[in-house]
Scaffold this motif. Structure first.
Motif, PDB file in Angstrom:
ATOM      1  N   HIS A  75       0.844  -1.197   0.000  1.00 49.38           N
ATOM      2  CA  HIS A  75       0.000   0.000   0.000  1.00 49.38           C
ATOM      3  C   HIS A  75       0.888   1.259   0.000  1.00 49.38           C
ATOM      4  O   HIS A  75       1.922   1.284   0.680  1.00 49.38           O
ATOM      5  CB  HIS A  75      -0.889  -0.014   1.247  1.00 49.38           C
ATOM      6  N   HIS A 105       0.737   3.958   1.524  1.00 51.02           N
ATOM      7  CA  HIS A 105       1.011   4.503   2.851  1.00 51.02           C
ATOM      8  C   HIS A 105       2.248   3.840   3.479  1.00 51.02           C
ATOM      9  O   HIS A 105       3.059   4.487   4.132  1.00 51.02           O
ATOM     10  CB  HIS A 105      -0.206   4.282   3.741  1.00 51.02           C
ATOM     11  N   ASP A 106       2.380   2.536   3.249  1.00 53.14           N
ATOM     12  CA  ASP A 106       3.551   1.824   3.774  1.00 53.14           C
ATOM     13  C   ASP A 106       4.798   2.213   2.989  1.00 53.14           C
ATOM     14  O   ASP A 106       5.882   2.353   3.568  1.00 53.14           O
ATOM     15  CB  ASP A 106       3.317   0.311   3.707  1.00 53.14           C
ATOM     16  N   THR A 148       5.993   5.512   4.421  1.00 52.39           N
ATOM     17  CA  THR A 148       6.657   5.397   5.725  1.00 52.39           C
ATOM     18  C   THR A 148       8.086   4.884   5.572  1.00 52.39           C
ATOM     19  O   THR A 148       9.009   5.392   6.214  1.00 52.39           O
ATOM     20  CB  THR A 148       5.847   4.469   6.658  1.00 52.39           C
ATOM     21  N   VAL A 149       8.275   3.889   4.709  1.00 51.14           N
ATOM     22  CA  VAL A 149       9.624   3.345   4.512  1.00 51.14           C
ATOM     23  C   VAL A 149      10.519   4.404   3.853  1.00 51.14           C
ATOM     24  O   VAL A 149      11.666   4.613   4.275  1.00 51.14           O
ATOM     25  CB  VAL A 149       9.583   2.052   3.664  1.00 51.14           C
ATOM     26  N   GLN A 188      11.827   7.016   6.196  1.00 47.11           N
ATOM     27  CA  GLN A 188      12.974   6.567   6.992  1.00 47.11           C
ATOM     28  C   GLN A 188      14.280   6.713   6.223  1.00 47.11           C
ATOM     29  O   GLN A 188      15.353   6.734   6.810  1.00 47.11           O
ATOM     30  CB  GLN A 188      12.791   5.106   7.424  1.00 47.11           C
ATOM     31  N   GLY A 238      -1.422   8.843  -1.077  1.00 48.70           N
ATOM     32  CA  GLY A 238      -2.843   9.055  -0.885  1.00 48.70           C
ATOM     33  C   GLY A 238      -3.531   9.302  -2.204  1.00 48.70           C
ATOM     34  O   GLY A 238      -3.023   8.915  -3.264  1.00 48.70           O
ATOM     35  N   HIS A 239      -4.679   9.981  -2.137  1.00 46.07           N
ATOM     36  CA  HIS A 239      -5.442  10.186  -3.371  1.00 46.07           C
ATOM     37  C   HIS A 239      -5.155  11.547  -3.991  1.00 46.07           C
ATOM     38  O   HIS A 239      -5.706  11.906  -5.016  1.00 46.07           O
ATOM     39  CB  HIS A 239      -6.927   9.969  -3.139  1.00 46.07           C
ATOM     40  N   GLN A 265      -9.785  12.127  -5.971  1.00 41.32           N
ATOM     41  CA  GLN A 265     -10.386  10.803  -5.821  1.00 41.32           C
ATOM     42  C   GLN A 265     -10.955  10.255  -7.127  1.00 41.32           C
ATOM     43  O   GLN A 265     -10.817   9.066  -7.404  1.00 41.32           O
ATOM     44  CB  GLN A 265     -11.445  10.822  -4.719  1.00 41.32           C
ATOM     45  N   PRO A 279      -6.814   2.748  -4.783  1.00 45.35           N
ATOM     46  CA  PRO A 279      -7.233   3.638  -3.700  1.00 45.35           C
ATOM     47  C   PRO A 279      -6.324   4.848  -3.548  1.00 45.35           C
ATOM     48  O   PRO A 279      -6.735   5.887  -3.049  1.00 45.35           O
ATOM     49  CB  PRO A 279      -7.156   2.748  -2.461  1.00 45.35           C
ATOM     50  N   LYS A 337      14.201  -0.992  -1.097  1.00 40.42           N
ATOM     51  CA  LYS A 337      14.127  -1.346   0.328  1.00 40.42           C
ATOM     52  C   LYS A 337      12.705  -1.711   0.723  1.00 40.42           C
ATOM     53  O   LYS A 337      12.502  -2.621   1.541  1.00 40.42           O
ATOM     54  CB  LYS A 337      14.625  -0.177   1.182  1.00 40.42           C
ATOM     55  N   GLU A 378      12.212  -5.189  -0.326  1.00 37.01           N
ATOM     56  CA  GLU A 378      12.888  -6.144   0.576  1.00 37.01           C
ATOM     57  C   GLU A 378      12.065  -6.371   1.833  1.00 37.01           C
ATOM     58  O   GLU A 378      11.866  -7.502   2.276  1.00 37.01           O
ATOM     59  CB  GLU A 378      14.257  -5.604   1.001  1.00 37.01           C
ATOM     60  N   LEU A 379      11.574  -5.273   2.401  1.00 35.91           N
ATOM     61  CA  LEU A 379      10.846  -5.356   3.661  1.00 35.91           C
ATOM     62  C   LEU A 379       9.543  -6.133   3.511  1.00 35.91           C
ATOM     63  O   LEU A 379       9.162  -6.916   4.382  1.00 35.91           O
ATOM     64  CB  LEU A 379      10.558  -3.938   4.172  1.00 35.91           C
ATOM     65  N   PHE A 380       8.860  -5.913   2.389  1.00 34.67           N
ATOM     66  CA  PHE A 380       7.552  -6.545   2.199  1.00 34.67           C
ATOM     67  C   PHE A 380       7.629  -7.770   1.289  1.00 34.67           C
ATOM     68  O   PHE A 380       6.622  -8.335   0.935  1.00 34.67           O
ATOM     69  CB  PHE A 380       6.556  -5.534   1.628  1.00 34.67           C
ATOM     70  N   GLY A 381       8.869  -8.136   0.896  1.00 36.07           N
ATOM     71  CA  GLY A 381       9.049  -9.172  -0.112  1.00 36.07           C
ATOM     72  C   GLY A 381       8.569 -10.551   0.239  1.00 36.07           C
ATOM     73  O   GLY A 381       7.965 -10.891   1.168  1.00 36.07           O
ATOM     74  N   MET A 416      17.100   0.015   8.629  1.00 37.39           N
ATOM     75  CA  MET A 416      15.972  -0.901   8.449  1.00 37.39           C
ATOM     76  C   MET A 416      15.566  -1.528   9.776  1.00 37.39           C
ATOM     77  O   MET A 416      14.469  -2.031   9.908  1.00 37.39           O
ATOM     78  CB  MET A 416      16.333  -2.002   7.446  1.00 37.39           C
ATOM     79  N   LEU A 473      12.476   0.051  11.155  1.00 35.50           N
ATOM     80  CA  LEU A 473      11.266  -0.287  10.407  1.00 35.50           C
ATOM     81  C   LEU A 473      10.796  -1.700  10.709  1.00 35.50           C
ATOM     82  O   LEU A 473       9.608  -1.978  10.709  1.00 35.50           O
ATOM     83  CB  LEU A 473      11.515  -0.131   8.909  1.00 35.50           C
ATOM     84  N   ARG A 474      11.762  -2.579  10.998  1.00 36.13           N
ATOM     85  CA  ARG A 474      11.388  -3.951  11.365  1.00 36.13           C
ATOM     86  C   ARG A 474      10.609  -3.981  12.684  1.00 36.13           C
ATOM     87  O   ARG A 474       9.831  -4.899  12.927  1.00 36.13           O
ATOM     88  CB  ARG A 474      12.641  -4.833  11.469  1.00 36.13           C
ATOM     89  N   TYR A 504       7.173  -2.888  11.263  1.00 38.62           N
ATOM     90  CA  TYR A 504       6.647  -3.938  10.381  1.00 38.62           C
ATOM     91  C   TYR A 504       7.213  -5.296  10.812  1.00 38.62           C
ATOM     92  O   TYR A 504       8.053  -5.879  10.126  1.00 38.62           O
ATOM     93  CB  TYR A 504       7.027  -3.649   8.928  1.00 38.62           C
ATOM     94  N   ILE A 555       3.369  -8.160   8.922  1.00 42.72           N
ATOM     95  CA  ILE A 555       3.426  -8.386   7.477  1.00 42.72           C
ATOM     96  C   ILE A 555       2.619  -9.617   7.098  1.00 42.72           C
ATOM     97  O   ILE A 555       1.858  -9.604   6.124  1.00 42.72           O
ATOM     98  CB  ILE A 555       4.903  -8.462   7.023  1.00 42.72           C
ATOM     99  N   LYS A 614      -0.714  -9.606   4.634  1.00 44.89           N
ATOM    100  CA  LYS A 614      -0.762 -10.346   3.364  1.00 44.89           C
ATOM    101  C   LYS A 614      -1.846 -11.419   3.382  1.00 44.89           C
ATOM    102  O   LYS A 614      -2.458 -11.705   2.355  1.00 44.89           O
ATOM    103  CB  LYS A 614       0.593 -10.997   3.082  1.00 44.89           C
ATOM    104  N   LEU A 662      -7.557  10.316   4.918  1.00 45.65           N
ATOM    105  CA  LEU A 662      -6.154  10.670   4.715  1.00 45.65           C
ATOM    106  C   LEU A 662      -5.492   9.746   3.703  1.00 45.65           C
ATOM    107  O   LEU A 662      -4.756  10.178   2.834  1.00 45.65           O
ATOM    108  CB  LEU A 662      -5.423  10.590   6.054  1.00 45.65           C
ATOM    109  N   CYS A 663      -5.752   8.441   3.819  1.00 40.24           N
ATOM    110  CA  CYS A 663      -5.067   7.499   2.944  1.00 40.24           C
ATOM    111  C   CYS A 663      -6.030   6.655   2.128  1.00 40.24           C
ATOM    112  O   CYS A 663      -5.619   5.816   1.344  1.00 40.24           O
ATOM    113  CB  CYS A 663      -4.142   6.607   3.747  1.00 40.24           C
ATOM    114  N   CYS A 686      -3.666  -0.120   4.172  1.00 41.80           N
ATOM    115  CA  CYS A 686      -2.233  -0.337   4.246  1.00 41.80           C
ATOM    116  C   CYS A 686      -1.942  -1.552   5.137  1.00 41.80           C
ATOM    117  O   CYS A 686      -2.846  -2.136   5.731  1.00 41.80           O
ATOM    118  CB  CYS A 686      -1.557   0.906   4.823  1.00 41.80           C
ATOM    119  N   ARG A 746       0.712   7.206  11.641  1.00 37.29           N
ATOM    120  CA  ARG A 746       0.183   5.864  11.387  1.00 37.29           C
ATOM    121  C   ARG A 746      -0.781   5.376  12.473  1.00 37.29           C
ATOM    122  O   ARG A 746      -1.317   4.286  12.386  1.00 37.29           O
ATOM    123  CB  ARG A 746       1.340   4.859  11.238  1.00 37.29           C
TER     124      ARG A 746
END
Lengths: 422, 150
Positions: A359, A361-362, A365-366, A369, A377-378, A382, A391, A416, A419-422, B1, B4-5, B8, B13, B17, B38-39, B64, B125
């Motif tokens: 998504h 939004h995620d 956030t990553v 960082q 967002g939209h 919309q 969305p 990245k 990788e995090l969500f992989g 990272m 973030l871990r 998440y 995660i 999923k 917002l999102c 999200c 968040r």
């Protein structure tokens, strides 16, 4: 990955195009900071852009040396403030190449500019059964004012469709230029997709039927030369904070004859010539539309911002950003799972995308960082999101102070995320 | 990272999923929709409430990773609890994601919900993590006739 991209699309070297980006960046103190221990890569320019030192100086100078109200005082400070405020109007006139300063109305921003036209022009000209024509890629601020007007008048809002690339379907647009259409209001550049609309064609087609055209220039004015006389548009609105000026200030251009015939927008001081309880005579242009003490410092700051970008040259800015956008497009297209939203042939400033399985939004956030500021967002559009069946998107939006290295940082940041969500 | 871990975590995660209880509840007698403008996150929470107890809970929607995982873990956490216990759990959870209170400080043990403790370090968040909970609370406050089969 970075090196490969660099080899594929080298930075421009042509002397008439090349900007000294590092020198430009030195003018923007905010860009020097680190975010989460990483150098800030500010890629949210379509939301608001950063301010160069001359703009900051102009604001400080006004409040430390010239602060007073305008147009009324006989004292020295008021005279200086009035002169600076009106000089800024002249700068906006030159920025848009309007014929006369009185065609430039200071407003809070694009939103207020559109609302001014909807209120003053719309309420006078639109009656039951009439129609207003917009497009499917408009920002909410170029939808809602017309919905309010249509509701009040019993008029109808027509929406010209876009194709899968996010381009206006011009032949469908032309079919919608029906006899009852009283105004066409379209964005010059889409904030969510980056599409540059064929505004010359839009204006030509509309004028052939006697329909006036308002252009929402919020996303165009920061990126390209705008010439309202060459375009022959009837109204043009833009926001100061997106052209490197302060928030809360913007301008509406209108052809003098149209503005003259329109009733005022807001009643108050400065917009009148004389007031009695029996009868009030309105002031002449542009003051008729500037009731109340305006954002004087903001207007002066906007003037300084215009000096700054015109000093660089809008054509040079456009050329540099084009190369940066091409570079970014290629970088993102090389990442598997990334789908660009908005792939028009003519684009400016915007890389909107979705990443498979994550998504926005995620993603945001990553990236944050990693010191990367993007919008997720939209994007106050919309209907555009619905058109593409998503969305939201992640949107990186560029300015002339962004570098190819920052685009690399973005691409690495997306890796990245994967990788995090992989 | 590493940071973030903490936000998440694997559990988050996994639930984002493959969310649990991710379907419409056909025999629900309470439901509510939640929306985060917002999102663009949207969630519908379904509850089968019997004698003041949440016999079954499920959700649908799109959002999200944080909001989806939070909804998924919430449905597991509140299933079988009384409405009041569910509300108390929301209060503890809200404290956790806004102030980062350690779960063992709480009167209501948070269990698996503790994986969201790092949300408090990402203030934007918090709404993602609490959307499903706010929606659950609306569902519990809704009258029995609200559920629509459309």
């Amino acid at each position: 990955m970075h090196a490969t991209i660099h080899e594929m699309t080298p930075a421009p070297t042509s002397p008439d195009v090349a900007l000294d980006v590092q020198r430009i960046r030195a003018d923007f103190p905010i860009l020097r900071q680190q975010v989460h221990g990483k150098p800030l890569a500010y890629l949210d320019n379509a939301a608001t852009s950063q301010k160069p030192q001359p703009v900051l100086d102009a604001l400080l100078r006004f409040y430390t040396e010239d602060c007073s109200n305008i147009h009324r005082g006989v004292h020295q400070l008021s005279e200086r403030a009035t002169a600076a405020y009106e000089r800024s109007r002249g700068k906006v006139r030159r920025f848009l190449n309007a014929a006369e300063g009185r065609e430039i109305i200071f407003v809070r921003g694009t939103t207020e500019g559109v609302n001014l036209v909807a209120y003053a022009f719309g309420r006078q000209r639109v009656t039951a059964g009439d129609e207003i024509l917009i497009t499917a890629m408009e920002h909410h601020s170029n939808i809602v004012p017309w919905q309010i007007l249509c509701e009040e008048k019993g008029a109808r809002l027509l929406v010209a469709p876009i194709n899968d690339a996010g381009e206006l379907r011009l032949e469908e647009f032309e079919k919608l230029l029906r006899p009852r259409v009283k105004l066409v209001s379209v964005t010059h550049v889409s904030n969510a997709l980056g599409t540059v609309n064929p505004v010359e064609e839009i204006i030509r087609m509309s004028h052939a039927r006697g329909i006036p055209v308002l252009l929402d220039g919020a996303q165009a004015a920061p990126h390209m030369k705008v010439d309202v006389r060459e375009l022959d548009c009837d109204f043009y609105a833009f926001s100061g904070h997106k052209v490197f000026g302060p928030t809360g200030i913007g301008a509406l251009y209108g052809k003098a004859a149209l503005l003259d015939a329109m009733p005022p927008f807001q009643g108050g001081g400065d917009m009148i010539r004389s007031v009695t309880f029996e009868k009030t005579t309105y002031n002449s242009l542009p003051y008729k539309f500037e009731g109340g003490t305006p954002h004087i410092a903001g207007a002066i700051g906007l003037g300084a911002a215009i000096d700054y970008v015109m000093g660089i040259g809008m054509d040079r800015i456009a050329a540099y950003e084009r190369s940066l956008l091409e570079y970014g497009t290629q970088a993102l297209e090389n990442i598997s799972g990334v789908r660009l939203i908005g792939t028009a042939k003519e684009k400016a400033g915007v890389l909107s995308f979705v990443l498979e399985g994550v998504h926005p939004h995620d993603v945001g956030t990553v990236l944050d960082q990693e010191g990367i500021a993007v919008r997720t967002g939209h994007h106050c559009a919309q209907p555009v999101m619905e058109r593409f069946g998503i969305p939201a998107t992640t949107r990186a939006s560029l300015a002339f102070y962004n570098t190819h290295e920052e685009v690399d940082t973005l691409a690495a940041g997306i890796q990245k995320v994967k990788e995090l969500f992989g | 990272m590493a940071d973030l871990r903490d936000l998440y975590q694997e559990v988050v995660i996994d639930h984002s999923k493959r969310p649990h209880n991710f379907h419409k509840l056909e025999d629900a007698n309470r439901s509510a929709q939640g929306y985060n403008p917002l999102c663009g996150d949207k969630v519908t929470v379904y509850v089968k409430l019997e004698n003041g107890r949440l016999r079954d809970v499920s959700f649908e929607g799109s959002g999200c990773a944080i909001s989806t995982a939070s909804a998924s873990i919430m449905t597991e956490a509140v299933k079988g609890k009384t409405a009041e216990e569910a509300r108390n759990l929301f209060e503890s959870f809200h404290d956790l994601v806004t102030r980062g209170n350690a779960p063992d400080d709480r009167a209501t043990p948070l269990g698996k919900l503790a994986v969201f403790s790092n949300v408090s370090e990402y203030p934007v968040r918090v709404k993602c993590a609490t959307l499903a909970w706010h929606t659950l609370r609306s569902a519990l406050e809704s009258s029995e006739s609200v559920v629509s089969t459309e």
